[in-house]
Scaffold this motif. Structure first.
Motif, PDB file in Angstrom:
ATOM      1  N   ILE A   1       0.842  -1.207   0.000  1.00  0.00           N
ATOM      2  CA  ILE A   1       0.000   0.000   0.000  1.00  0.00           C
ATOM      3  C   ILE A   1       0.874   1.253   0.000  1.00  0.00           C
ATOM      4  N   PHE A   2       1.942   1.248   0.797  1.00  0.00           N
ATOM      5  CA  PHE A   2       2.842   2.403   0.822  1.00  0.00           C
ATOM      6  C   PHE A   2       3.481   2.627  -0.546  1.00  0.00           C
ATOM      7  N   LEU A   3       3.967   1.551  -1.175  1.00  0.00           N
ATOM      8  CA  LEU A   3       4.592   1.702  -2.491  1.00  0.00           C
ATOM      9  C   LEU A   3       3.577   2.147  -3.539  1.00  0.00           C
ATOM     10  N   TRP A   4       2.336   1.706  -3.416  1.00  0.00           N
ATOM     11  CA  TRP A   4       1.284   2.129  -4.343  1.00  0.00           C
ATOM     12  C   TRP A   4       1.038   3.631  -4.192  1.00  0.00           C
ATOM     13  N   ALA A   5       1.057   4.114  -2.951  1.00  0.00           N
ATOM     14  CA  ALA A   5       0.772   5.526  -2.681  1.00  0.00           C
ATOM     15  C   ALA A   5       1.910   6.441  -3.113  1.00  0.00           C
ATOM     16  N   ASP A   6       3.150   5.959  -3.041  1.00  0.00           N
ATOM     17  CA  ASP A   6       4.309   6.791  -3.374  1.00  0.00           C
ATOM     18  C   ASP A   6       4.924   6.316  -4.686  1.00  0.00           C
ATOM     19  N   LYS A   7       4.556   6.976  -5.766  1.00  0.00           N
ATOM     20  CA  LYS A   7       5.030   6.581  -7.095  1.00  0.00           C
ATOM     21  C   LYS A   7       6.427   7.098  -7.425  1.00  0.00           C
ATOM     22  N   ASN A   8       7.053   7.825  -6.513  1.00  0.00           N
ATOM     23  CA  ASN A   8       8.412   8.331  -6.733  1.00  0.00           C
ATOM     24  C   ASN A   8       9.370   7.829  -5.665  1.00  0.00           C
ATOM     25  N   TYR A   9       9.057   6.708  -5.037  1.00  0.00           N
ATOM     26  CA  TYR A   9       9.885   6.201  -3.944  1.00  0.00           C
ATOM     27  C   TYR A   9      11.276   5.805  -4.443  1.00  0.00           C
ATOM     28  N   PHE A  10      11.323   5.068  -5.529  1.00  0.00           N
ATOM     29  CA  PHE A  10      12.608   4.646  -6.098  1.00  0.00           C
ATOM     30  C   PHE A  10      13.023   5.596  -7.212  1.00  0.00           C
ATOM     31  N   PHE A  11      14.267   6.008  -7.212  1.00  0.00           N
ATOM     32  CA  PHE A  11      14.734   6.933  -8.247  1.00  0.00           C
ATOM     33  C   PHE A  11      16.101   6.556  -8.798  1.00  0.00           C
ATOM     34  N   TRP A  12      16.777   5.581  -8.209  1.00  0.00           N
ATOM     35  CA  TRP A  12      18.108   5.214  -8.677  1.00  0.00           C
ATOM     36  C   TRP A  12      18.163   3.727  -8.930  1.00  0.00           C
ATOM     37  N   PRO A  13      18.726   3.269  -9.990  1.00  0.00           N
ATOM     38  CA  PRO A  13      19.244   3.984 -11.150  1.00  0.00           C
ATOM     39  C   PRO A  13      18.100   4.538 -12.002  1.00  0.00           C
ATOM     40  N   PRO A  14      18.334   5.668 -12.615  1.00  0.00           N
ATOM     41  CA  PRO A  14      17.251   6.336 -13.356  1.00  0.00           C
ATOM     42  C   PRO A  14      16.643   5.475 -14.472  1.00  0.00           C
ATOM     43  N   GLN A  15      17.454   4.589 -15.062  1.00  0.00           N
ATOM     44  CA  GLN A  15      16.947   3.746 -16.147  1.00  0.00           C
ATOM     45  C   GLN A  15      15.866   2.772 -15.662  1.00  0.00           C
ATOM     46  N   LEU A  16      15.938   2.362 -14.395  1.00  0.00           N
ATOM     47  CA  LEU A  16      14.991   1.393 -13.856  1.00  0.00           C
ATOM     48  C   LEU A  16      13.853   2.029 -13.073  1.00  0.00           C
ATOM     49  N   ARG A  17      13.826   3.344 -13.038  1.00  0.00           N
ATOM     50  CA  ARG A  17      12.810   4.043 -12.245  1.00  0.00           C
ATOM     51  C   ARG A  17      11.378   3.642 -12.613  1.00  0.00           C
ATOM     52  N   PRO A  18      11.011   3.605 -13.905  1.00  0.00           N
ATOM     53  CA  PRO A  18       9.628   3.204 -14.228  1.00  0.00           C
ATOM     54  C   PRO A  18       9.313   1.767 -13.789  1.00  0.00           C
ATOM     55  N   LEU A  19      10.258   0.879 -13.929  1.00  0.00           N
ATOM     56  CA  LEU A  19      10.046  -0.506 -13.538  1.00  0.00           C
ATOM     57  C   LEU A  19       9.912  -0.655 -12.025  1.00  0.00           C
ATOM     58  N   MET A  20      10.779   0.006 -11.273  1.00  0.00           N
ATOM     59  CA  MET A  20      10.766  -0.128  -9.821  1.00  0.00           C
ATOM     60  C   MET A  20       9.543   0.544  -9.190  1.00  0.00           C
ATOM     61  N   ASN A  21       9.009   1.582  -9.827  1.00  0.00           N
ATOM     62  CA  ASN A  21       7.831   2.276  -9.304  1.00  0.00           C
ATOM     63  C   ASN A  21       6.540   1.797  -9.973  1.00  0.00           C
ATOM     64  N   SER A  22       6.599   0.658 -10.640  1.00  0.00           N
ATOM     65  CA  SER A  22       5.454   0.118 -11.352  1.00  0.00           C
ATOM     66  C   SER A  22       4.347  -0.292 -10.386  1.00  0.00           C
ATOM     67  N   GLU A  23       3.111  -0.101 -10.816  1.00  0.00           N
ATOM     68  CA  GLU A  23       1.969  -0.515 -10.004  1.00  0.00           C
ATOM     69  C   GLU A  23       1.901  -2.028  -9.874  1.00  0.00           C
ATOM     70  N   TRP A  24       2.456  -2.738 -10.827  1.00  0.00           N
ATOM     71  CA  TRP A  24       2.393  -4.197 -10.791  1.00  0.00           C
ATOM     72  C   TRP A  24       3.161  -4.767  -9.603  1.00  0.00           C
ATOM     73  N   SER A  25       4.310  -4.189  -9.298  1.00  0.00           N
ATOM     74  CA  SER A  25       5.055  -4.682  -8.134  1.00  0.00           C
ATOM     75  C   SER A  25       4.285  -4.390  -6.845  1.00  0.00           C
ATOM     76  N   ASP A  26       3.604  -3.259  -6.790  1.00  0.00           N
ATOM     77  CA  ASP A  26       2.797  -2.921  -5.615  1.00  0.00           C
ATOM     78  C   ASP A  26       1.644  -3.911  -5.455  1.00  0.00           C
ATOM     79  N   ILE A  27       0.991  -4.220  -6.565  1.00  0.00           N
ATOM     80  CA  ILE A  27      -0.123  -5.166  -6.542  1.00  0.00           C
ATOM     81  C   ILE A  27       0.355  -6.548  -6.115  1.00  0.00           C
ATOM     82  N   ILE A  28       1.524  -6.944  -6.589  1.00  0.00           N
ATOM     83  CA  ILE A  28       2.077  -8.245  -6.203  1.00  0.00           C
ATOM     84  C   ILE A  28       2.310  -8.295  -4.699  1.00  0.00           C
ATOM     85  N   PHE A  29       2.862  -7.239  -4.121  1.00  0.00           N
ATOM     86  CA  PHE A  29       3.075  -7.197  -2.672  1.00  0.00           C
ATOM     87  C   PHE A  29       1.742  -7.317  -1.923  1.00  0.00           C
TER      88      PHE A  29
END
Length: 130
Positions: A30-58
Motif C-alpha cells: 500500500i505504501f509503495l502504491w501511494a508513493d510513485k516516486n519512492y525509487f529513483f536510482w538507477p534512473p533507467q529502472l525508475r519506471p520498472l521499480m515504481n510500477s503498479e504491478w510490483s505494488d499489486i504483487i506485494f
C-alpha cells in the motif's frame, strides 16, 4: 462464540508470525502504491521499480499469507511457495533500497533497509519451521 470463529482465532494464534508478515507485506504494498516516486536510482529502472504491478504483487502476496495463516495452512506446499516468493520479493526490495543508500547517498532509507532485513529474517524462520 461460533466454532468457526474459535478455529480462526486458534489458527491466528498458531500462525502469528506468518500473519504479522502478511500484514507488513500488505502495508509495504500500500505504501509503495501511494508513493510513485519512492525509487529513483538507477534512473533507467525508475519506471520498472515504481510500477503498479510490483505494488499489486506485494498486496496480493500479503493477503495470501494472511489467508493461508487464518485457514490453518492446510497445504504445506502452498505455504512453502508463498514464503519463498515473499522472501524473494522482500530481498529484492531490500537490495533496491540498499542501492539507494549506497549509490544515491539516500541515508534516510537505511531504516527501511534494516526493517526489511528483519522481515526477511522472519520469513526465513517461518519457512525453516515449515
Amino acid at each position: 462464540m461460533s466454532k468457526r470463529f474459535k478455529q480462526l482465532t486458534k489458527n491466528a494464534d498458531k500462525n502469528f508470525n506468518q500473519m504479522l508478515i502478511g500484514v507488513l507485506i500488505v502495508a509495504i504494498g500500500i505504501f509503495l502504491w501511494a508513493d510513485k516516486n519512492y525509487f529513483f536510482w538507477p534512473p533507467q529502472l525508475r519506471p520498472l521499480m515504481n510500477s503498479e504491478w510490483s505494488d499489486i504483487i506485494f498486496i496480493i502476496l500479503g493477503i495470501c499469507l494472511l489467508w493461508a495463516a487464518l485457514t490453518g495452512n492446510h497445504s504445506r506446499k502452498f505455504q512453502s511457495i508463498l514464503l519463498i516468493v515473499a522472501s524473494a520479493a522482500v530481498a529484492m526490495l531490500l537490495v533496491e533500497q540498499l542501492w539507494h543508500v549506497l549509490f544515491a547517498h539516500k541515508i534516510e532509507m537505511i531504516m527501511a533497509v534494516i526493517l526489511d532485513a528483519g522481515l526477511l529474517v522472519m520469513l526465513i524462520r517461518c519457512a525453516y519451521k515449515n
